[in-house]
Design a protein around this motif. Structure first.
Motif, PDB file in Angstrom:
ATOM      1  N   GLN A   1      31.932  22.717 -37.307  1.00  0.00           N
ATOM      2  CA  GLN A   1      31.536  23.186 -38.611  1.00  0.00           C
ATOM      3  C   GLN A   1      31.215  21.938 -39.641  1.00  0.00           C
ATOM      4  O   GLN A   1      30.486  21.748 -40.461  1.00  0.00           O
ATOM      5  CB  GLN A   1      32.506  24.146 -39.165  1.00  0.00           C
ATOM      6  CG  GLN A   1      32.388  25.329 -38.424  1.00  0.00           C
ATOM      7  CD  GLN A   1      33.529  26.451 -38.783  1.00  0.00           C
ATOM      8  OE1 GLN A   1      34.029  26.160 -39.846  1.00  0.00           O
ATOM      9  NE2 GLN A   1      33.781  27.328 -37.858  1.00  0.00           N
ATOM     10  N   MET A   2      32.170  21.118 -39.572  1.00  0.00           N
ATOM     11  CA  MET A   2      32.131  19.748 -40.575  1.00  0.00           C
ATOM     12  C   MET A   2      30.748  19.035 -40.024  1.00  0.00           C
ATOM     13  O   MET A   2      30.106  18.392 -40.869  1.00  0.00           O
ATOM     14  CB  MET A   2      33.359  19.017 -40.273  1.00  0.00           C
ATOM     15  CG  MET A   2      34.675  19.641 -40.840  1.00  0.00           C
ATOM     16  SD  MET A   2      36.042  18.722 -40.404  1.00  0.00           S
ATOM     17  CE  MET A   2      35.795  17.019 -40.984  1.00  0.00           C
ATOM     18  N   GLN A   3      30.667  18.887 -38.814  1.00  0.00           N
ATOM     19  CA  GLN A   3      29.542  17.924 -38.541  1.00  0.00           C
ATOM     20  C   GLN A   3      27.961  18.732 -38.595  1.00  0.00           C
ATOM     21  O   GLN A   3      27.167  18.218 -38.785  1.00  0.00           O
ATOM     22  CB  GLN A   3      29.500  17.772 -36.906  1.00  0.00           C
ATOM     23  CG  GLN A   3      30.635  16.765 -36.791  1.00  0.00           C
ATOM     24  CD  GLN A   3      30.895  16.243 -35.315  1.00  0.00           C
ATOM     25  OE1 GLN A   3      29.678  15.625 -34.942  1.00  0.00           O
ATOM     26  NE2 GLN A   3      32.016  16.019 -34.497  1.00  0.00           N
ATOM     27  N   ILE A   4      28.001  20.009 -38.630  1.00  0.00           N
ATOM     28  CA  ILE A   4      26.680  20.795 -38.279  1.00  0.00           C
ATOM     29  C   ILE A   4      26.381  21.247 -39.932  1.00  0.00           C
ATOM     30  O   ILE A   4      25.190  21.328 -40.183  1.00  0.00           O
ATOM     31  CB  ILE A   4      26.739  21.892 -37.263  1.00  0.00           C
ATOM     32  CG1 ILE A   4      27.020  21.251 -35.760  1.00  0.00           C
ATOM     33  CG2 ILE A   4      25.642  22.990 -37.633  1.00  0.00           C
ATOM     34  CD1 ILE A   4      27.213  22.034 -34.878  1.00  0.00           C
ATOM     35  N   ILE A   5      27.387  21.942 -40.815  1.00  0.00           N
ATOM     36  CA  ILE A   5      26.955  22.354 -41.903  1.00  0.00           C
ATOM     37  C   ILE A   5      26.143  21.805 -42.836  1.00  0.00           C
ATOM     38  O   ILE A   5      25.141  22.293 -43.290  1.00  0.00           O
ATOM     39  CB  ILE A   5      28.205  23.135 -42.423  1.00  0.00           C
ATOM     40  CG1 ILE A   5      28.764  24.425 -41.906  1.00  0.00           C
ATOM     41  CG2 ILE A   5      28.038  23.551 -43.981  1.00  0.00           C
ATOM     42  CD1 ILE A   5      29.839  25.005 -42.115  1.00  0.00           C
ATOM     43  N   HIS A   7      24.148  19.420 -42.361  1.00  0.00           N
ATOM     44  CA  HIS A   7      22.517  19.314 -41.913  1.00  0.00           C
ATOM     45  C   HIS A   7      21.797  20.692 -41.950  1.00  0.00           C
ATOM     46  O   HIS A   7      20.791  20.627 -42.278  1.00  0.00           O
ATOM     47  CB  HIS A   7      22.456  18.889 -40.390  1.00  0.00           C
ATOM     48  CG  HIS A   7      23.115  17.381 -40.357  1.00  0.00           C
ATOM     49  ND1 HIS A   7      22.792  16.287 -40.708  1.00  0.00           N
ATOM     50  CD2 HIS A   7      24.173  17.170 -39.542  1.00  0.00           C
ATOM     51  CE1 HIS A   7      23.716  15.144 -40.606  1.00  0.00           C
ATOM     52  NE2 HIS A   7      24.364  15.685 -39.657  1.00  0.00           N
ATOM     53  N   MET A   8      22.408  21.664 -41.597  1.00  0.00           N
ATOM     54  CA  MET A   8      22.003  22.958 -41.821  1.00  0.00           C
ATOM     55  C   MET A   8      21.531  23.254 -43.493  1.00  0.00           C
ATOM     56  O   MET A   8      20.646  23.736 -43.600  1.00  0.00           O
ATOM     57  CB  MET A   8      22.833  24.180 -41.501  1.00  0.00           C
ATOM     58  CG  MET A   8      23.013  24.095 -39.734  1.00  0.00           C
ATOM     59  SD  MET A   8      21.459  24.673 -38.888  1.00  0.00           S
ATOM     60  CE  MET A   8      21.559  26.523 -39.311  1.00  0.00           C
ATOM     61  N   VAL A  14      18.424  21.139 -35.932  1.00  0.00           N
ATOM     62  CA  VAL A  14      19.937  20.640 -35.312  1.00  0.00           C
ATOM     63  C   VAL A  14      20.008  20.991 -33.888  1.00  0.00           C
ATOM     64  O   VAL A  14      19.508  21.987 -33.383  1.00  0.00           O
ATOM     65  CB  VAL A  14      21.041  21.391 -36.138  1.00  0.00           C
ATOM     66  CG1 VAL A  14      22.360  21.022 -35.442  1.00  0.00           C
ATOM     67  CG2 VAL A  14      21.168  20.973 -37.487  1.00  0.00           C
ATOM     68  N   LEU A  15      20.184  19.867 -33.023  1.00  0.00           N
ATOM     69  CA  LEU A  15      20.434  19.988 -31.554  1.00  0.00           C
ATOM     70  C   LEU A  15      21.890  19.764 -31.510  1.00  0.00           C
ATOM     71  O   LEU A  15      22.345  18.649 -31.529  1.00  0.00           O
ATOM     72  CB  LEU A  15      19.391  18.827 -30.995  1.00  0.00           C
ATOM     73  CG  LEU A  15      19.645  18.886 -29.572  1.00  0.00           C
ATOM     74  CD1 LEU A  15      19.358  20.217 -28.735  1.00  0.00           C
ATOM     75  CD2 LEU A  15      18.987  17.720 -28.641  1.00  0.00           C
ATOM     76  N   ASP A 173      12.365  15.936 -35.953  1.00  0.00           N
ATOM     77  CA  ASP A 173      13.415  14.879 -36.597  1.00  0.00           C
ATOM     78  C   ASP A 173      14.730  15.604 -36.594  1.00  0.00           C
ATOM     79  O   ASP A 173      15.736  15.485 -37.331  1.00  0.00           O
ATOM     80  CB  ASP A 173      13.141  14.539 -38.026  1.00  0.00           C
ATOM     81  CG  ASP A 173      11.727  13.961 -38.078  1.00  0.00           C
ATOM     82  OD1 ASP A 173      11.568  13.147 -37.122  1.00  0.00           O
ATOM     83  OD2 ASP A 173      10.954  14.056 -38.956  1.00  0.00           O
ATOM     84  N   ALA A 174      15.233  16.134 -35.367  1.00  0.00           N
ATOM     85  CA  ALA A 174      16.340  17.042 -35.337  1.00  0.00           C
ATOM     86  C   ALA A 174      17.706  15.904 -35.415  1.00  0.00           C
ATOM     87  O   ALA A 174      17.737  14.897 -34.856  1.00  0.00           O
ATOM     88  CB  ALA A 174      16.533  17.744 -34.075  1.00  0.00           C
TER      89      ALA A 174
END
Length: 215
Positions: A1-5, A7-8, A14-15, A173-174
């Motif tokens: 969650q810390m790494q993805i949120i 960018h979302m 996101v990949l 540009d994921a």
């Protein structure tokens, strides 16, 4: 969650390579809910594809739980092996988020009961499992028939060539995120499995709890 949120929230594609149990549902559901346009009517803005009815139901329930303070939020879970009528009623009333299995989603699209015209975000959850279950063509149909300008989040435990090809073809540009797999079970735990019909599971579980020495 810390790494993805983050960018979302920025609207980036996101990949993410992540295992089940790493909290990925919250990683995409929370930022998606925060970016919904609640005043834009109830045409579907988000589509989440999941490989099984169980996962689709689980993800839909997570959206409802996270959006509990959003009284106007409407979520629809659509999957095969279930009656069409409740799904049709939900889609007619209007929904913000659709969570479904690829085959049933494709069926609704072809029937004209689900429009992708307003989709702003598309999530592919457990993409490698959808590949293993033969849903790849359905997934590609959805990708090709949804708006060109949309955010895509692709989650997969493994990255076989077919999934990488989809990512290269459709993601822009994921941001690539790899979540290291943690040991989910202690070596001291013995694991066994019993294959039963779905309807027999509660009775089987009750019998096991009666027979096995558990605290």
């Amino acid at each position: 969650q810390m790494q993805i949120i983050p960018h979302m929230l920025d609207g980036q594609d996101v990949l993410a390579q992540s295992q089940t149990g790493t909290g990925k549902t919250a990683a995409f559901a929370l930022p998606i809910l925060s970016r919904l346009e609640m005043s834009a009517g109830a045409a579907p803005q988000v589509l989440v594809l999941a490989p099984t009815r169980e996962l689709a139901t689980q993800v839909a329930e997570s959206f409802k739980s996270y959006g509990a303070c959003m009284p106007k939020l409407r979520i629809a879970a659509i999957y095969g092996g279930a009656d069409y009528d409740p799904q049709l009623r939900a889609l007619r009333k209007g929904v913000h988020v659709v969570v479904g299995t690829p085959g049933r989603v494709l069926d609704h699209i072809k029937r004209g009961t689900l429009s992708l015209d307003s989709i702003r975000c598309l999530v592919l959850d457990e993409a490698d499992e959808m590949l293993n279950m033969g849903f790849l063509e359905d997934v590609e149909f959805v990708l090709e028939n949804s708006p060109a300008e949309k955010q895509i989040a692709l989650f997969s435990a493994t990255m076989p060539p077919q999934i990488r090809r989809i990512a290269e073809q459709h993601l822009k540009d994921a941001t690539t995120v790899t979540i290291d797999r943690k040991a989910m079970t202690s070596e001291s735990i013995e694991q066994r499995c019993v294959f039963v019909n779905e309807g027999d599971k509660p009775e089987m579980l009750a019998r096991m709890l009666e027979v096995e020495d558990t605290d």
